[in-house]
Write a protein that holds these residues in place. Structure first.
Motif, PDB file in Angstrom:
ATOM      1  N   GLY A  53       0.791  -1.235   0.000  1.00 61.29           N
ATOM      2  CA  GLY A  53       0.000   0.000   0.000  1.00 61.29           C
ATOM      3  C   GLY A  53       0.814   1.272   0.000  1.00 61.29           C
ATOM      4  N   TYR A  58      -2.199   7.143   3.526  1.00 59.87           N
ATOM      5  CA  TYR A  58      -3.135   6.363   2.704  1.00 59.87           C
ATOM      6  C   TYR A  58      -2.693   4.911   2.551  1.00 59.87           C
ATOM      7  CZ  TYR A  58      -5.165  10.898   1.373  1.00 59.87           C
ATOM      8  OH  TYR A  58      -5.779  12.131   1.391  1.00 59.87           O
ATOM      9  N   ARG A  59      -1.655   4.494   3.273  1.00 59.07           N
ATOM     10  CA  ARG A  59      -1.056   3.187   2.986  1.00 59.07           C
ATOM     11  C   ARG A  59      -1.978   2.014   3.292  1.00 59.07           C
ATOM     12  NH1 ARG A  59       0.787   5.079   7.640  1.00 59.07           N
ATOM     13  NH2 ARG A  59       1.228   3.753   9.432  1.00 59.07           N
ATOM     14  N   HIS A  62      -6.058   1.549  -0.158  1.00 61.46           N
ATOM     15  CA  HIS A  62      -5.850   1.739  -1.599  1.00 61.46           C
ATOM     16  C   HIS A  62      -6.925   0.956  -2.333  1.00 61.46           C
ATOM     17  CE1 HIS A  62      -3.345  -2.052  -1.488  1.00 61.46           C
ATOM     18  NE2 HIS A  62      -3.119  -1.597  -0.290  1.00 61.46           N
ATOM     19  N   LYS A 135      -8.706   9.457  -3.705  1.00 59.82           N
ATOM     20  CA  LYS A 135      -7.653   9.258  -2.702  1.00 59.82           C
ATOM     21  C   LYS A 135      -6.302   9.217  -3.415  1.00 59.82           C
ATOM     22  CE  LYS A 135     -10.154   6.283   0.610  1.00 59.82           C
ATOM     23  NZ  LYS A 135     -11.201   5.607  -0.169  1.00 59.82           N
ATOM     24  N   ASN A 137      -2.036   7.574  -3.510  1.00 60.42           N
ATOM     25  CA  ASN A 137      -0.982   6.644  -3.104  1.00 60.42           C
ATOM     26  C   ASN A 137       0.280   7.454  -2.863  1.00 60.42           C
ATOM     27  OD1 ASN A 137      -1.976   4.278  -5.678  1.00 60.42           O
ATOM     28  ND2 ASN A 137      -2.567   4.281  -3.541  1.00 60.42           N
ATOM     29  N   GLN A 150      -5.263   7.594  -6.738  1.00 63.54           N
ATOM     30  CA  GLN A 150      -5.802   6.219  -6.721  1.00 63.54           C
ATOM     31  C   GLN A 150      -6.916   6.056  -7.747  1.00 63.54           C
ATOM     32  OE1 GLN A 150      -7.102   4.565  -3.000  1.00 63.54           O
ATOM     33  NE2 GLN A 150      -5.316   5.297  -1.873  1.00 63.54           N
ATOM     34  N   ILE A 574       1.352  -0.484  -6.379  1.00 64.28           N
ATOM     35  CA  ILE A 574       0.117  -0.434  -5.581  1.00 64.28           C
ATOM     36  C   ILE A 574      -1.057  -0.670  -6.522  1.00 64.28           C
ATOM     37  CG2 ILE A 574      -1.342   0.912  -4.029  1.00 64.28           C
ATOM     38  CD1 ILE A 574       1.059   2.569  -3.235  1.00 64.28           C
ATOM     39  N   ASN A 576      -5.072  -0.358  -6.949  1.00 65.21           N
ATOM     40  CA  ASN A 576      -6.283   0.276  -6.430  1.00 65.21           C
ATOM     41  C   ASN A 576      -7.450  -0.340  -7.185  1.00 65.21           C
ATOM     42  OD1 ASN A 576      -4.946   2.587  -4.809  1.00 65.21           O
ATOM     43  ND2 ASN A 576      -3.998   2.757  -6.841  1.00 65.21           N
TER      44      ASN A 576
END
Ligand SMILES: Cc1cc2nc3c(=O)[nH]c(=O)nc-3n(C[C@H](O)[C@H](O)[C@H](O)COP(=O)(O)OP(=O)(O)OC[C@H]3O[C@@H](n4cnc5c(N)ncnc54)[C@H](O)[C@@H]3O)c2cc1C
Length: 642
Positions: A53, A58-59, A62, A135, A137, A150, A574, A576
């Protein structure tokens, strides 16, 4: 061309670690189970589903989290209770807003302006952080901080309005929240002998006719079964002469590209009547008599912005979005803009206005956009607006089961426990796929209306790179490929990253950046729901390591010849996943058959007693300003009830 598991090991390990992170968040990690469309069976995600993440606030959030996906399926399967009999606590509030995305925040802003002394509002969201599809990353690549969207990622700076109260949509909130109109981007700082490249500021501009010229775009055409292919750079500038396309395909594409507004309408109602009866593909083929190629090319942008492609999207939408045949070419100076975290920037502006210390620092642009979140400030007793995260609302109904009742019961799940709120009114700033199960006393007319909505999945895969020399060698910053058997995605790009105060991401082929894959799941020609169900199954049933393998394999296919080496060039990935990213604005969505009015969304926009509905899906094509307008409208419908 193939490569082994060794090169994916670093991110696989990250993914495995995050499985542990998921357990910390209360997500169970049972054996993976394949999801089937509405098979009624219990579904849960495996430990290798969610993956890495990133770093920062925000980790842990996601895309859809394992927890939200599992709870949504339990809700669908009728496993979650509705009453107050099993709750551990009951609070009283004047207003509850379900959903902390743009629509919920639009409702909250209106509440903040119109609330009477002593009134309180609780906003509940099922994710570990606010923002919904807007959001961000965050990566740390060797000490370089990189932020990327994201999902919602770009916008045009709106016109100035002098009286925001009389305006709506983007111009209203832009003025009201005092968002800046000038931004800094990096100049191309390489030595003159290095080829200068052009960049999209967001993840869409290079797909839009008339804006693509601002980006160095490469098209990869497959030429052989072993992944062989050929690149064509800036194809529109070269009038497709550098492509291997047939003369007939080139002719129809160029005719499409050159066509302006071929239909004029005096009013919006006329446009709905004239266009919302056919798909964009039907318009192109039957009205403009073009071959099939333009529809497939248009899919690149339409499926990225609306979830499905030209065969599924109403021609009326393409009259509003800048598409050939229904709109003129955009003025040459027009550019899109993207904050570091995309539209997460707008979310943070709303939140800073509503709960000033929720984001550290002053109300400067830099602090709002890049400051750390102060989670403790979100849900403090006594404040007029509280935001409670990781709280999934599982039931909303009028007390006593009558819409004429004076209160609404809200039940939500948090940390595996059920809690209740008694409210005078509730705004469901959430999508119809959820509301159908949550609003227990929803009248049949609303259910029927909601069942007509079609929701499409989407995957945003952000790959952090240690360098992007392999793109520079090709002379591109965005890539498009004609997808063949076994391929992943359709497009990817790196942005020219906005510079904000001390956040100064580099723009240098030997320095880190984020390569973003915006990936729809459309299957042109199949019935709409078959397309979206297939896509959702693929999105939800594919593990993180498997997506990782496919993405790096795609990058090898595209970029190995220009020097890409995953083990050296990739720092992290990552995923999403958005199971219901978009409500697809299909022909008839806007009431085309009846000439506007009477469309399912018009029914949903009428409050059901003390419950009103607000979500960007009601706009038809989802966008930040209209999303906030839906929230504002919903609040004003309920203002007398609280
Ligand atoms: C890939 C992608 C790219 C996009 N690009 C752009 C763009 O460039 N520009 C643009 O303007 N727009 C873009 N959008 C559209 C974007 O969706 C809207 O602009 C807007 O951010 C949506 O806000 P919303 O509040 O309507 O919905 P959401 O963002 O969906 O917010 C709803 C919130 O409610 C939560 N929720 C749902 N059910 C429950 C429950 N039962 N209990 C508690 N919480 C619940 C959800 O998890 C979510 O957090 C994009 C969307 C996607 C998916």
């Amino acid at each position: 061309m193939s490569f082994g598991p060794r090169i994916t090991r670093r991110d696989f390990l990250n993914g495995a670690l995050l499985g542990v992170g998921g357990a910390v968040l209360g997500c169970r990690a049972p054996a993976p189970r394949q999801i089937a469309p509405d098979d009624g069976a219990r579904w849960s995600v495996g430990p290798d589903w969610y993956g890495y993440g990133g770093v920062g606030d925000y980790r842990f959030s996601h895309g859809n989290t394992p927890d939200t996906v599992e709870t949504a399926h339990r809700l669908r399967d009728g496993e979650l209770p509705s009453g107050f009999d099993r709750v551990e606590s009951i609070e009283d509030h004047d207003l509850v807003i379900v959903g902390a995305g743009m629509a919920g925040l639009g409702a909250a802003l209106e509440y903040a302006k119109k609330r009477r002394p002593g009134q309180t509002c609780m906003m509940l969201d099922n994710h570990p952080i606010f923002g919904g599809e807007a959001k961000e990353n965050e990566f740390d690549v060797g000490g370089v901080r990189l932020i990327g969207p994201q999902g919602a990622n770009g916008f045009f700076v709106p016109d100035v309005v002098t009286d925001p109260e009389r305006a709506s949509g983007d111009p209203r909130y832009y003025a009201e929240l005092d968002v800046p109109r000038e931004f800094q981007f990096r100049d191309w700082g390489r030595p003159p002998e290095e080829k200068p490249l052009r960049f999209s500021p967001d993840n869409y501009e290079y797909l839009v006719r008339g804006l693509e010229q601002h980006t160095s775009v490469g098209h990869f055409f497959s030429t052989g079964p072993q992944g062989e292919g050929t690149w064509a750079i800036d194809i529109w500038e070269r009038r497709l002469a550098n492509t291997p396309l047939s003369a007939a395909a080139r002719a129809t594409l160029l005719q499409w590209y050159a066509s302006g507004a071929t239909r004029q309408f005096a009013t919006d109602e006329q446009a709905v009547r004239g266009l919302d009866t056919m798909s964009y593909q039907e318009f192109l083929e039957q009205e403009l008599h073009l071959g099939p190629e333009p529809a497939r090319y248009a899919d690149l942008f339409l499926a990225s912005a609306c979830g499905l492609g030209s065969d599924a999207v109403s021609a009326y939408v393409t009259y509003q979005l800048p598409m050939p045949g229904l709109t003129e070419r955009l003025p040459p100076g027009l550019r899109r803009v993207s904050f570091p975290g995309g539209n997460s920037g707008f979310v943070r502006y709303f939140l800073k206005r509503l709960i000033p210390d929720a984001i550290a620092g002053t109300d400067s642009f830099e602090d709002i956009v890049t400051g750390r979140v102060n989670f403790d400030a979100l849900d403090r007793a006594g404040q007029p607006l509280r935001v409670r995260l990781r709280s999934t609302v599982v039931s909303v109904e009028h007390e006593g089961g009558r819409a004429s009742s004076g209160t609404v019961k809200v039940v939500y799940a948090r940390d595996g426990r059920l809690h209740g709120i008694r409210a005078k009114a509730v705004i469901m700033a959430t999508g119809g796929w959820m509301n159908l199960y949550v609003v227990r006393d929803m009248p049949p007319l609303y259910r029927e209306a909601y069942r007509q909505f079609v929701h499409a999945p989407f995957l945003v895969a952000n790959v952090a790179l240690t360098n992007w020399r392999f793109l520079h060698r090709l002379g591109i910053t965005a890539a498009i490929w004609d997808r063949g058997e076994g391929d992943f995605g359709y497009t990817c790009n790196i942005r020219n990253p906005m510079q904000v105060g001390s956040y100064q991401p580099p723009l240098d082929p030997d320095q880190p950046t984020i390569l973003s894959f915006y990936t729809p799941f459309h299957h042109p020609g199949l019935p709409l729901r078959e397309q979206t169900t297939r896509g959702r199954m693929e999105l939800l049933n594919t593990s993180y390591p498997e997506f990782e393998r496919r993405i790096y394999a795609q990058m090898m296919k595209l970029f190995a010849a220009s020097g890409f080496k995953p083990e050296r060039d990739v720092a992290g990935l990552i995923l999403n996943r958005w199971g219901h990213a978009y409500s697809v604005p299909f022909p008839g969505f806007f009431g085309g058959a009846s000439g506007g009015g009477g469309a399912p969304r018009d029914i949903i926009r009428i409050p059901h007693g003390r419950i009103a509905f607000a979500h960007s899906e009601l706009n038809g094509w989802q966008h930040w300003g209209p999303a906030a307008d839906e929230g504002r409208r919903a609040f004003n419908q309920l203002v007398e009830a609280i």
